[in-house]
Design a protein around this motif. Structure first.
Motif, PDB file in Angstrom:
ATOM      1  N   ALA A 148       0.842  -1.186   0.000  1.00 34.45           N
ATOM      2  CA  ALA A 148       0.000   0.000   0.000  1.00 34.45           C
ATOM      3  C   ALA A 148       0.877   1.236   0.000  1.00 34.45           C
ATOM      4  O   ALA A 148       1.896   1.281   0.673  1.00 34.45           O
ATOM      5  CB  ALA A 148      -0.904   0.001   1.230  1.00 34.45           C
ATOM      6  N   SER A 149       0.437   2.238  -0.747  1.00 34.24           N
ATOM      7  CA  SER A 149       1.120   3.525  -0.793  1.00 34.24           C
ATOM      8  C   SER A 149       0.398   4.478   0.142  1.00 34.24           C
ATOM      9  O   SER A 149      -0.826   4.455   0.231  1.00 34.24           O
ATOM     10  CB  SER A 149       1.074   4.066  -2.230  1.00 34.24           C
ATOM     11  OG  SER A 149       1.499   5.405  -2.269  1.00 34.24           O
ATOM     12  N   SER A 150       1.165   5.337   0.840  1.00 30.89           N
ATOM     13  CA  SER A 150       0.527   6.329   1.715  1.00 30.89           C
ATOM     14  C   SER A 150      -0.223   7.369   0.890  1.00 30.89           C
ATOM     15  O   SER A 150      -1.077   8.069   1.409  1.00 30.89           O
ATOM     16  CB  SER A 150       1.570   6.998   2.619  1.00 30.89           C
ATOM     17  OG  SER A 150       2.508   7.714   1.822  1.00 30.89           O
ATOM     18  N   SER A 151       0.083   7.474  -0.400  1.00 30.79           N
ATOM     19  CA  SER A 151      -0.585   8.431  -1.284  1.00 30.79           C
ATOM     20  C   SER A 151      -0.674   7.838  -2.690  1.00 30.79           C
ATOM     21  O   SER A 151       0.140   8.157  -3.556  1.00 30.79           O
ATOM     22  CB  SER A 151       0.184   9.755  -1.299  1.00 30.79           C
ATOM     23  OG  SER A 151      -0.489  10.701  -2.101  1.00 30.79           O
ATOM     24  N   PRO A 152      -1.680   6.981  -2.931  1.00 31.70           N
ATOM     25  CA  PRO A 152      -1.777   6.293  -4.222  1.00 31.70           C
ATOM     26  C   PRO A 152      -1.862   7.242  -5.425  1.00 31.70           C
ATOM     27  O   PRO A 152      -1.461   6.869  -6.524  1.00 31.70           O
ATOM     28  CB  PRO A 152      -3.057   5.458  -4.098  1.00 31.70           C
ATOM     29  CG  PRO A 152      -3.260   5.290  -2.629  1.00 31.70           C
ATOM     30  CD  PRO A 152      -2.713   6.537  -1.993  1.00 31.70           C
ATOM     31  N   VAL A 160       3.775   9.145  -9.928  1.00 28.42           N
ATOM     32  CA  VAL A 160       2.782   9.342 -10.992  1.00 28.42           C
ATOM     33  C   VAL A 160       2.182  10.748 -10.973  1.00 28.42           C
ATOM     34  O   VAL A 160       1.219  11.022 -11.676  1.00 28.42           O
ATOM     35  CB  VAL A 160       1.660   8.272 -10.921  1.00 28.42           C
ATOM     36  CG1 VAL A 160       2.217   6.909 -11.283  1.00 28.42           C
ATOM     37  CG2 VAL A 160       1.008   8.237  -9.551  1.00 28.42           C
ATOM     38  N   SER A 161       2.758  11.648 -10.162  1.00 24.97           N
ATOM     39  CA  SER A 161       2.290  13.033 -10.158  1.00 24.97           C
ATOM     40  C   SER A 161       3.507  13.946 -10.086  1.00 24.97           C
ATOM     41  O   SER A 161       4.630  13.483  -9.921  1.00 24.97           O
ATOM     42  CB  SER A 161       1.362  13.298  -8.972  1.00 24.97           C
ATOM     43  OG  SER A 161       2.111  13.407  -7.773  1.00 24.97           O
ATOM     44  N   SER A 162       3.261  15.242 -10.174  1.00 20.39           N
ATOM     45  CA  SER A 162       4.377  16.188 -10.091  1.00 20.39           C
ATOM     46  C   SER A 162       4.659  16.602  -8.648  1.00 20.39           C
ATOM     47  O   SER A 162       5.552  17.412  -8.403  1.00 20.39           O
ATOM     48  CB  SER A 162       4.069  17.421 -10.946  1.00 20.39           C
ATOM     49  OG  SER A 162       2.875  18.020 -10.467  1.00 20.39           O
ATOM     50  N   GLY A 204       7.921  15.306  -2.183  1.00 19.08           N
ATOM     51  CA  GLY A 204       7.725  15.069  -0.755  1.00 19.08           C
ATOM     52  C   GLY A 204       8.241  13.699  -0.367  1.00 19.08           C
ATOM     53  O   GLY A 204       8.931  13.035  -1.142  1.00 19.08           O
ATOM     54  N   VAL A 205       7.883  13.289   0.837  1.00 20.86           N
ATOM     55  CA  VAL A 205       8.293  11.986   1.354  1.00 20.86           C
ATOM     56  C   VAL A 205       7.029  11.175   1.616  1.00 20.86           C
ATOM     57  O   VAL A 205       6.105  11.642   2.278  1.00 20.86           O
ATOM     58  CB  VAL A 205       9.124  12.134   2.655  1.00 20.86           C
ATOM     59  CG1 VAL A 205       9.496  10.765   3.206  1.00 20.86           C
ATOM     60  CG2 VAL A 205      10.371  12.950   2.387  1.00 20.86           C
ATOM     61  N   TYR A 206       7.009   9.981   1.075  1.00 19.51           N
ATOM     62  CA  TYR A 206       5.854   9.104   1.190  1.00 19.51           C
ATOM     63  C   TYR A 206       6.295   7.773   1.795  1.00 19.51           C
ATOM     64  O   TYR A 206       7.484   7.513   1.932  1.00 19.51           O
ATOM     65  CB  TYR A 206       5.226   8.867  -0.193  1.00 19.51           C
ATOM     66  CG  TYR A 206       4.828  10.158  -0.873  1.00 19.51           C
ATOM     67  CD1 TYR A 206       3.599  10.746  -0.613  1.00 19.51           C
ATOM     68  CD2 TYR A 206       5.695  10.799  -1.758  1.00 19.51           C
ATOM     69  CE1 TYR A 206       3.235  11.945  -1.221  1.00 19.51           C
ATOM     70  CE2 TYR A 206       5.334  11.995  -2.373  1.00 19.51           C
ATOM     71  CZ  TYR A 206       4.108  12.564  -2.106  1.00 19.51           C
ATOM     72  OH  TYR A 206       3.756  13.738  -2.698  1.00 19.51           O
ATOM     73  N   GLN A 207       5.333   6.943   2.126  1.00 14.61           N
ATOM     74  CA  GLN A 207       5.615   5.616   2.672  1.00 14.61           C
ATOM     75  C   GLN A 207       4.946   4.583   1.783  1.00 14.61           C
ATOM     76  O   GLN A 207       3.826   4.785   1.323  1.00 14.61           O
ATOM     77  CB  GLN A 207       5.003   5.476   4.074  1.00 14.61           C
ATOM     78  CG  GLN A 207       5.983   5.366   5.198  1.00 14.61           C
ATOM     79  CD  GLN A 207       6.591   6.717   5.519  1.00 14.61           C
ATOM     80  OE1 GLN A 207       5.947   7.725   5.401  1.00 14.61           O
ATOM     81  NE2 GLN A 207       7.840   6.726   5.896  1.00 14.61           N
ATOM     82  N   VAL A 208       5.645   3.483   1.578  1.00 15.18           N
ATOM     83  CA  VAL A 208       5.036   2.308   0.967  1.00 15.18           C
ATOM     84  C   VAL A 208       5.180   1.196   2.002  1.00 15.18           C
ATOM     85  O   VAL A 208       6.267   0.980   2.533  1.00 15.18           O
ATOM     86  CB  VAL A 208       5.721   1.922  -0.360  1.00 15.18           C
ATOM     87  CG1 VAL A 208       5.172   0.597  -0.879  1.00 15.18           C
ATOM     88  CG2 VAL A 208       5.537   3.023  -1.399  1.00 15.18           C
ATOM     89  N   THR A 209       4.078   0.526   2.297  1.00 14.92           N
ATOM     90  CA  THR A 209       4.076  -0.529   3.305  1.00 14.92           C
ATOM     91  C   THR A 209       3.861  -1.881   2.628  1.00 14.92           C
ATOM     92  O   THR A 209       2.933  -2.042   1.841  1.00 14.92           O
ATOM     93  CB  THR A 209       2.958  -0.289   4.343  1.00 14.92           C
ATOM     94  OG1 THR A 209       3.133   1.005   4.908  1.00 14.92           O
ATOM     95  CG2 THR A 209       2.996  -1.335   5.442  1.00 14.92           C
ATOM     96  N   PHE A 210       4.743  -2.815   2.936  1.00 12.47           N
ATOM     97  CA  PHE A 210       4.613  -4.194   2.477  1.00 12.47           C
ATOM     98  C   PHE A 210       4.205  -5.015   3.691  1.00 12.47           C
ATOM     99  O   PHE A 210       4.783  -4.850   4.769  1.00 12.47           O
ATOM    100  CB  PHE A 210       5.941  -4.706   1.912  1.00 12.47           C
ATOM    101  CG  PHE A 210       6.376  -3.942   0.685  1.00 12.47           C
ATOM    102  CD1 PHE A 210       5.885  -4.295  -0.564  1.00 12.47           C
ATOM    103  CD2 PHE A 210       7.238  -2.872   0.787  1.00 12.47           C
ATOM    104  CE1 PHE A 210       6.268  -3.582  -1.690  1.00 12.47           C
ATOM    105  CE2 PHE A 210       7.623  -2.156  -0.340  1.00 12.47           C
ATOM    106  CZ  PHE A 210       7.128  -2.519  -1.585  1.00 12.47           C
ATOM    107  N   SER A 211       3.202  -5.888   3.536  1.00 12.85           N
ATOM    108  CA  SER A 211       2.745  -6.613   4.719  1.00 12.85           C
ATOM    109  C   SER A 211       2.313  -8.044   4.393  1.00 12.85           C
ATOM    110  O   SER A 211       1.903  -8.362   3.285  1.00 12.85           O
ATOM    111  CB  SER A 211       1.590  -5.858   5.387  1.00 12.85           C
ATOM    112  OG  SER A 211       0.500  -5.731   4.489  1.00 12.85           O
TER     113      SER A 211
END
Length: 114
Positions: free
Chosen positions: A60-64, A89-91, A94-101
């Motif tokens: 999951a992406s913190s900001s899909p 996929v956007s302009s 920032g800093v985002y999180q991707v969570t693998f679970s």
């Protein structure tokens, strides 16, 4: 556990009811922090689990709307690991999180978009 007269398992007072919870596992990634260019940059990330169940990894992406994660097809010759493509996929920067679970654990990866 013994069954009572109605056929249900009998609960013994003072005894904790236990369910078979999965053993904790460790999910490992090839990089804890990745950096991509805004709008088109992408990075491949290898993900493995000490439980060996990589085909069941959820992500999951913190900001899909800004960061897209896709699972790549299995790589011949590499077992116990999965390849994911993380793409801006956007302009937006920032800093985002991707969570693998997995049911037994999770791992977060920081994604810096520049």
């Amino acid at each position: 556990a013994p069954l009572d007269s109605s056929g249900r398992q009998r609960v013994v007072e003072g005894k904790e009811v236990t369910h078979d919870a999965p053993q904790p596992c460790t999910i490992s990634v090839s990089q804890d922090t990745i950096s991509v260019a805004a709008g088109s940059g992408s990075v491949g990330l290898l993900v493995s689990a000490d439980s060996g169940e990589v085909k069941d990894i959820k992500f999951a992406s913190s900001s899909p709307k800004d960061i897209e994660v896709t699972a790549e097809p299995e790589i011949a010759g590499i077992s116990g690991r999965a390849l994911f493509l993380i793409k801006s996929v956007s302009s937006a920067t920032g800093v985002y999180q991707v969570t693998f679970s997995l049911p037994c654990g999770k791992k977060e990866v920081r994604v810096k978009v520049r």
